[in-house]
Design an enzyme around this catalytic site. Structure first.
Site, mmCIF file in Angstrom:
data_model
loop_
_atom_site.group_PDB
_atom_site.id
_atom_site.type_symbol
_atom_site.label_atom_id
_atom_site.label_comp_id
_atom_site.label_asym_id
_atom_site.label_seq_id
_atom_site.Cartn_x
_atom_site.Cartn_y
_atom_site.Cartn_z
ATOM 1 N N ASN A 190 26.767 42.804 41.276
ATOM 2 C CA ASN A 190 26.944 41.768 40.285
ATOM 3 C C ASN A 190 27.577 42.502 39.099
ATOM 4 O O ASN A 190 28.239 41.864 38.371
ATOM 5 C CB ASN A 190 25.829 41.215 39.926
ATOM 6 C CG ASN A 190 26.166 39.967 38.929
ATOM 7 O OD1 ASN A 190 26.793 39.202 39.063
ATOM 8 N ND2 ASN A 190 25.529 40.460 37.748
ATOM 9 N N SER A 235 28.385 31.773 31.141
ATOM 10 C CA SER A 235 27.602 32.823 31.049
ATOM 11 C C SER A 235 28.067 33.827 29.933
ATOM 12 O O SER A 235 29.104 33.446 29.281
ATOM 13 C CB SER A 235 27.731 33.872 32.325
ATOM 14 O OG SER A 235 29.207 34.304 32.401
ATOM 15 N N VAL A 241 31.821 30.407 35.616
ATOM 16 C CA VAL A 241 30.372 30.184 35.377
ATOM 17 C C VAL A 241 30.000 30.209 33.915
ATOM 18 O O VAL A 241 30.481 31.272 33.383
ATOM 19 C CB VAL A 241 29.528 31.008 36.402
ATOM 20 C CG1 VAL A 241 28.181 30.800 36.169
ATOM 21 C CG2 VAL A 241 29.819 30.918 37.979
ATOM 22 N N VAL A 285 18.269 45.244 45.660
ATOM 23 C CA VAL A 285 18.697 45.993 44.267
ATOM 24 C C VAL A 285 20.019 45.215 43.830
ATOM 25 O O VAL A 285 20.892 44.512 44.431
ATOM 26 C CB VAL A 285 19.360 47.246 44.783
ATOM 27 C CG1 VAL A 285 20.092 47.945 43.595
ATOM 28 C CG2 VAL A 285 18.480 48.217 45.439
ATOM 29 N N TYR A 305 41.736 43.126 35.040
ATOM 30 C CA TYR A 305 40.678 42.522 35.693
ATOM 31 C C TYR A 305 41.097 41.981 36.876
ATOM 32 O O TYR A 305 40.279 42.077 37.996
ATOM 33 C CB TYR A 305 40.135 41.506 34.676
ATOM 34 C CG TYR A 305 39.175 40.648 35.249
ATOM 35 C CD1 TYR A 305 37.688 41.072 35.441
ATOM 36 C CD2 TYR A 305 39.271 39.490 35.855
ATOM 37 C CE1 TYR A 305 36.741 40.527 35.970
ATOM 38 C CE2 TYR A 305 38.286 38.516 36.310
ATOM 39 C CZ TYR A 305 37.123 39.003 36.551
ATOM 40 O OH TYR A 305 36.066 38.472 36.928
ATOM 41 N N ASP A 334 24.595 52.651 32.631
ATOM 42 C CA ASP A 334 25.657 52.265 31.990
ATOM 43 C C ASP A 334 26.911 52.586 33.064
ATOM 44 O O ASP A 334 27.260 53.741 32.988
ATOM 45 C CB ASP A 334 25.755 53.144 30.636
ATOM 46 C CG ASP A 334 27.071 52.578 29.694
ATOM 47 O OD1 ASP A 334 27.818 51.886 30.440
ATOM 48 O OD2 ASP A 334 27.261 53.061 28.509
ATOM 49 N N LYS A 372 39.402 42.961 40.842
ATOM 50 C CA LYS A 372 38.614 42.067 41.673
ATOM 51 C C LYS A 372 39.508 41.943 42.879
ATOM 52 O O LYS A 372 38.861 41.643 43.759
ATOM 53 C CB LYS A 372 38.752 40.708 40.785
ATOM 54 C CG LYS A 372 37.756 40.741 39.745
ATOM 55 C CD LYS A 372 36.289 41.082 40.320
ATOM 56 C CE LYS A 372 35.163 40.865 39.314
ATOM 57 N NZ LYS A 372 33.711 41.125 39.798
#
Length: 349
Positions: free
Chosen positions: A146, A256, A254, A65, A221, A119, A225
């Site tokens: 992720n 992205s 990264v 998943v 944020y 969502d 994390k």
């Protein structure tokens, strides 16, 4: 003064002699510990063989998943796990993107897929019920947590918009925990069933340098994390006896959509490079030598993490100040760019 003369000078003072001996032994101990950690770092990054995913059921009808699967790192996890022979449950917001990815995976790797349009910002019970219905009867052995969100640009906490604050906390923490509560019991059940050899389960959760180091101007944020770091390590302890490996994966930048970085560099890999290093290094700490159930897999990120841990430290004043200055600079440049774009749009009108 030579060391032997120094000792002779204090030969009658036992307290000083004992202090010197203790300092020497402590120095030898510290140097030995550092040398062993550095040797482990080099082995993990450059010498250790890639992780064999057969222990997680690769190419044997098992499922993975992947959340946040429609773009960037999540999409790359889906493709690389499919290449290893796992069928994939794709979980993300946009149905149309998921359909295209599912078609490509099935065509290219000859595995099965399922799509769950989800969502994560809404914390809607229907989303969780939909996911549970999609996976309850599948032999799932892997969960990739992720899905995540950061600030649109660095911003002082006191100026953070309420919606952005709520979305970050809901997506990064609440949704991750709820999804894990749904999928993890299925993983435990799958690896408990009799197999020719003992299967293991795997839960990878995406962390960040923003959670490793308290990060001014990304406070919400950063806190979300950091929460995942503690939660993931605690979960790893709980699920060890159930043959489920749990790891927090720490990354620097990264290239992205989420990072808004398009160009790669020595310290900024593309999603393919990052995910390859992550999957190859499952079970190893790499740059996170002092942290349980944690990995900093990409080699330059690993060296940066190790250097910070063994110099100023992640909670030091100097690390906080450097982080503050960097994100203040990023904010200034972002605001200037937004002003230029707004001015250009006005001219067109």
């Amino acid at each position: 003064m030579p060391f032997t003369q120094f000792l002779d000078k204090y030969s009658d003072n036992l307290a000083i002699q004992y202090a010197i001996i203790f300092a020497l032994l402590l120095g030898v101990f510290k140097l030995t510990v550092f040398s062993l950690k550095f040797a482990s770092l080099i082995y993990d990054i450059f010498l250790a063989p890639a992780t064999d995913f057969s222990k997680y059921g690769a190419a044997s009808g098992k499922w993975a998943v992947v959340t946040g699967a429609s773009d960037g790192i999540g999409k790359e996890y889906a493709f690389q796990l499919a290449k290893k022979g796992f069928s994939i449950v794709l979980v993300s917001r946009t149905q149309s993107k998921l359909e295209l990815i599912a078609t490509e995976i099935e065509s290219k790797y000859k595995v099965n897929t399922k799509i769950v349009a989800f969502d994560a910002s809404t914390d809607d019970e229907e989303n969780y019920l939909k996911l549970e219905k999609a996976v309850f009867d599948l032999p799932v052995t892997i969960l990739i947590n992720n899905v995540g969100q950061s600030h649109s640009i660095p911003v002082p906490f006191l100026k953070t918009e309420k919606k952005e604050l709520k979305d970050i906390i809901t997506i990064n923490t609440t949704a991750t925990l709820r999804i894990t509560q749904i999928v993890a019991p299925i993983i435990v059940s799958t690896v408990e069933n009799p197999h020719p050899k003992q299967l293991r389960g795997l839960i990878l959760t995406m962390g960040s340098f923003g959670g490793l180091l308290p990060t001014p101007y990304l406070a919400t944020y950063s806190g979300s994390k950091s929460f995942l770091q503690a939660w993931s390590a605690a979960l790893a302890g709980e699920l060890q006896a159930d043959h489920v490996d749990v790891e927090l994966v720490i990354s620097y930048l990264v290239a992205s959509a989420m990072s808004k970085i398009k160009r790669t560099s020595l310290s900024i890999p593309n999603p393919k490079q990052f995910v390859t290093s992550t999957l190859n290094g499952v079970g190893r700490r790499n740059g996170a030598q002092e942290r349980f159930a944690t990995s900093t897999p990409y080699w330059t990120h690993a060296l940066m993490h190790f250097a910070i841990d063994n110099t100023v430290g992640v909670y030091s004043k100097i690390a906080n100040k450097l982080n503050l200055q960097m994100h203040q600079s990023i904010r200034r440049r972002a605001l200037k760019k937004a002003a230029r774009l707004a001015a250009a749009a006005e001219k067109k009108d």
